[in-house]
Scaffold this motif. Structure first.
Motif, PDB file in Angstrom:
ATOM      1  N   GLY A  58       0.968  -1.159   0.032  1.00  0.00           N
ATOM      2  CA  GLY A  58      -0.021   0.013  -0.043  1.00  0.00           C
ATOM      3  C   GLY A  58       1.033   1.250  -0.092  1.00  0.00           C
ATOM      4  N   GLY A  59       2.001   1.248   0.083  1.00  0.00           N
ATOM      5  CA  GLY A  59       2.999   2.383  -0.118  1.00  0.00           C
ATOM      6  C   GLY A  59       4.192   2.136  -0.907  1.00  0.00           C
ATOM      7  N   SER A  60       5.203   2.874  -0.518  1.00  0.00           N
ATOM      8  CA  SER A  60       6.358   2.922  -1.433  1.00  0.00           C
ATOM      9  C   SER A  60       7.538   3.044  -0.763  1.00  0.00           C
ATOM     10  CB  SER A  60       6.230   4.034  -2.618  1.00  0.00           C
ATOM     11  OG  SER A  60       6.227   5.124  -2.209  1.00  0.00           O
ATOM     12  N   ALA A  61       8.833   2.992  -1.392  1.00  0.00           N
ATOM     13  CA  ALA A  61      10.022   3.123  -0.476  1.00  0.00           C
ATOM     14  C   ALA A  61      10.163   4.661   0.013  1.00  0.00           C
ATOM     15  CB  ALA A  61      11.285   2.776  -1.550  1.00  0.00           C
ATOM     16  N   SER A  62       9.796   5.349  -0.604  1.00  0.00           N
ATOM     17  CA  SER A  62       9.614   6.917  -0.216  1.00  0.00           C
ATOM     18  C   SER A  62       8.685   7.168   1.024  1.00  0.00           C
ATOM     19  CB  SER A  62       9.316   7.718  -1.178  1.00  0.00           C
ATOM     20  OG  SER A  62       7.758   7.635  -1.480  1.00  0.00           O
ATOM     21  N   ASP A  63       7.954   6.509   1.185  1.00  0.00           N
ATOM     22  CA  ASP A  63       7.004   6.356   2.624  1.00  0.00           C
ATOM     23  C   ASP A  63       7.786   6.016   3.711  1.00  0.00           C
ATOM     24  OD1 ASP A  63       4.750   7.248   0.966  1.00  0.00           O
ATOM     25  OD2 ASP A  63       4.290   5.238   0.643  1.00  0.00           O
ATOM     26  N   ARG A  64       8.811   5.278   3.687  1.00  0.00           N
ATOM     27  CA  ARG A  64       9.581   4.839   4.924  1.00  0.00           C
ATOM     28  C   ARG A  64      10.912   5.114   4.591  1.00  0.00           C
ATOM     29  NH1 ARG A  64       6.554   0.492   1.708  1.00  0.00           N
ATOM     30  NH2 ARG A  64       8.255  -0.634   0.604  1.00  0.00           N
ATOM     31  N   GLU A  65      11.440   6.059   3.851  1.00  0.00           N
ATOM     32  CA  GLU A  65      12.978   6.279   3.818  1.00  0.00           C
ATOM     33  C   GLU A  65      13.495   7.009   5.066  1.00  0.00           C
ATOM     34  OE1 GLU A  65      12.245  10.185   1.155  1.00  0.00           O
ATOM     35  OE2 GLU A  65      13.353   8.426   0.094  1.00  0.00           O
ATOM     36  N   ASP A  66      12.682   7.512   5.821  1.00  0.00           N
ATOM     37  CA  ASP A  66      12.917   8.171   7.138  1.00  0.00           C
ATOM     38  C   ASP A  66      13.172   7.306   8.205  1.00  0.00           C
ATOM     39  OD1 ASP A  66      13.377  10.496   5.726  1.00  0.00           O
ATOM     40  OD2 ASP A  66      11.397  11.472   6.061  1.00  0.00           O
ATOM     41  N   CYS A  67      12.839   6.058   8.148  1.00  0.00           N
ATOM     42  CA  CYS A  67      12.747   5.276   9.180  1.00  0.00           C
ATOM     43  C   CYS A  67      13.568   3.963   8.740  1.00  0.00           C
ATOM     44  CB  CYS A  67      11.005   4.814   9.395  1.00  0.00           C
ATOM     45  SG  CYS A  67      10.066   6.093   9.822  1.00  0.00           S
ATOM     46  N   PRO A  68      14.864   4.065   8.710  1.00  0.00           N
ATOM     47  CA  PRO A  68      15.684   3.043   8.584  1.00  0.00           C
ATOM     48  C   PRO A  68      15.681   2.003   9.646  1.00  0.00           C
ATOM     49  CG  PRO A  68      16.790   4.780   8.750  1.00  0.00           C
ATOM     50  CD  PRO A  68      15.613   5.283   8.502  1.00  0.00           C
ATOM     51  N   GLN A  69      15.598   2.403  10.802  1.00  0.00           N
ATOM     52  CA  GLN A  69      15.411   1.733  12.104  1.00  0.00           C
ATOM     53  C   GLN A  69      14.413   0.681  12.101  1.00  0.00           C
ATOM     54  OE1 GLN A  69      14.506   4.758  11.654  1.00  0.00           O
ATOM     55  NE2 GLN A  69      13.096   5.600  13.605  1.00  0.00           N
ATOM     56  N   ARG A  70      13.565   0.843  11.427  1.00  0.00           N
ATOM     57  CA  ARG A  70      12.501   0.071  11.641  1.00  0.00           C
ATOM     58  C   ARG A  70      12.430  -1.289  10.640  1.00  0.00           C
ATOM     59  NH1 ARG A  70       6.927   0.114  14.249  1.00  0.00           N
ATOM     60  NH2 ARG A  70       7.169   1.452  16.078  1.00  0.00           N
ATOM     61  N   VAL A  71      13.232  -0.983   9.538  1.00  0.00           N
ATOM     62  CA  VAL A  71      13.311  -1.942   8.250  1.00  0.00           C
ATOM     63  C   VAL A  71      14.516  -2.680   8.314  1.00  0.00           C
ATOM     64  CG1 VAL A  71      13.226  -2.030   5.830  1.00  0.00           C
ATOM     65  CG2 VAL A  71      12.219  -0.152   7.221  1.00  0.00           C
ATOM     66  N   ILE A  72      14.050  -4.085   7.935  1.00  0.00           N
ATOM     67  CA  ILE A  72      15.259  -5.030   8.139  1.00  0.00           C
ATOM     68  C   ILE A  72      15.530  -5.510   6.871  1.00  0.00           C
ATOM     69  CG2 ILE A  72      14.956  -5.693  10.555  1.00  0.00           C
ATOM     70  CD1 ILE A  72      13.948  -8.521   9.723  1.00  0.00           C
ATOM     71  N   GLN A  73      16.622  -6.169   6.566  1.00  0.00           N
ATOM     72  CA  GLN A  73      16.929  -6.880   5.362  1.00  0.00           C
ATOM     73  C   GLN A  73      16.384  -8.410   5.613  1.00  0.00           C
ATOM     74  OE1 GLN A  73      18.249  -5.958   2.561  1.00  0.00           O
ATOM     75  NE2 GLN A  73      18.356  -3.820   3.335  1.00  0.00           N
TER      76      GLN A  73
END
Length: 283
Positions: A58-73
């Motif tokens: 429902g979103g795109s990479a730009s929607d979470r680029e300011d939250c790298p601490q929440r995203v894992i590989q």
């Protein structure tokens, strides 16, 4: 007549061999099919269903680029499938015989490195096959965030709010049911050598009493000159190690228990702030 018996027998033999080979091959085909488990949610804010289809991001990479601490590989095959659909993977953990992957479509950064996640889901995979999906009531809520494995095979679900809080526990029952329940009243830690009560959301004065009842005793901290620490000292919270003067006003506390050390964290500017997290270091 005898001259025609051999060809007929050979034909019958070929049919028998073909039928036998088909019969032998059928179980192998059945083994490749993953049966959908029974699924159940006891939480009003989160639904769960058996499914083999991932929802569209429902979103795109730009929607979470300011939250790298929440995203894992992503590491597991299932998590990689989720990421390939355009979702942000937040957790990728074992769940009994399965794999649980939490992911979100949108994220919004806050103060002090905080971040809210919306459009959250949990996918349950059997190897690389999706078998179940948990999701919130609407795309705008923060019902689903991180997943943390606990002792005994349970997985704790945290919400996606700015200050995350535990939302429930994910289990696989003995009969194979994938069940989402409210958070347990207490957890076992350090390979079962100690128990930790559920003190999330409790004011620190009440939390320390609940901890003491399970053998976790406060460790007196050194005065640092911090005014918030001094105020908490006056309330008898002698284990206050440090406080942040900005952002979410976090404070940390130390306890010694039957199997190791406990670090507690509170958030908020109340005189007696509430517990927002903990970590245990086992002996």
């Amino acid at each position: 007549m005898p001259t025609f018996a051999a060809p007929a027998a050979q034909t019958s033999l070929r049919h028998a061999v073909l039928a036998l080979s088909l019969a032998v091959s059928l179980p192998a085909v059945a083994q490749t099919t993953t049966a959908a488990p029974r699924v159940l949610s006891e939480l009003k804010s989160i639904r769960v269903k058996a499914t083999a289809t991932l929802p569209k991001a429902g979103g795109s990479a730009s929607d979470r680029e300011d939250c790298p601490q929440r995203v894992i590989q992503p590491k597991s095959a299932g998590a990689k499938l989720v990421a390939a659909q355009g979702w942000a993977v937040m957790a990728d953990v074992p769940l009994g015989p399965y794999r649980a992957v939490s992911f979100a479509g949108q994220m919004q950064a806050g103060t002090s490195g905080t971040c809210a996640a919306t459009q959250g889901n949990i996918a349950v995979f059997s190897n690389d096959k999706l078998i179940a999906l948990a999701y919130g009531k609407s795309a705008d809520d923060t019902a689903i965030g991180n997943l943390v494995p606990l002792e005994g095979g349970t997985v704790r679900l945290w919400d996606g709010d700015i200050v995350p809080a535990p939302a429930g526990d994910l289990h696989v029952d003995a009969d194979g049911t994938v069940r989402l329940t409210k958070m347990a009243d207490e957890d076992t830690v350090c390979q079962g050598r100690a128990k930790l009560p559920n003190v999330y959301g409790m004011p620190i004065d009440k939390a320390r009493k609940a901890l003491a009842a399970k053998g976790w005793n406060p460790v007196r901290a050194k005065a640092s000159g911090d005014p918030r620490q001094a105020m908490l000292f006056k309330h008898g919270i002698i284990e206050t190690d440090d406080c942040s003067g900005t952002g979410m006003a976090y404070c940390s506390y130390s306890y010694a228990g039957p199997a190791g050390k406990l670090s507690l964290e509170t958030a908020g500017e109340d005189d007696l702030p509430s517990v927002s997290g903990y970590s245990v270091k086992c002996r």
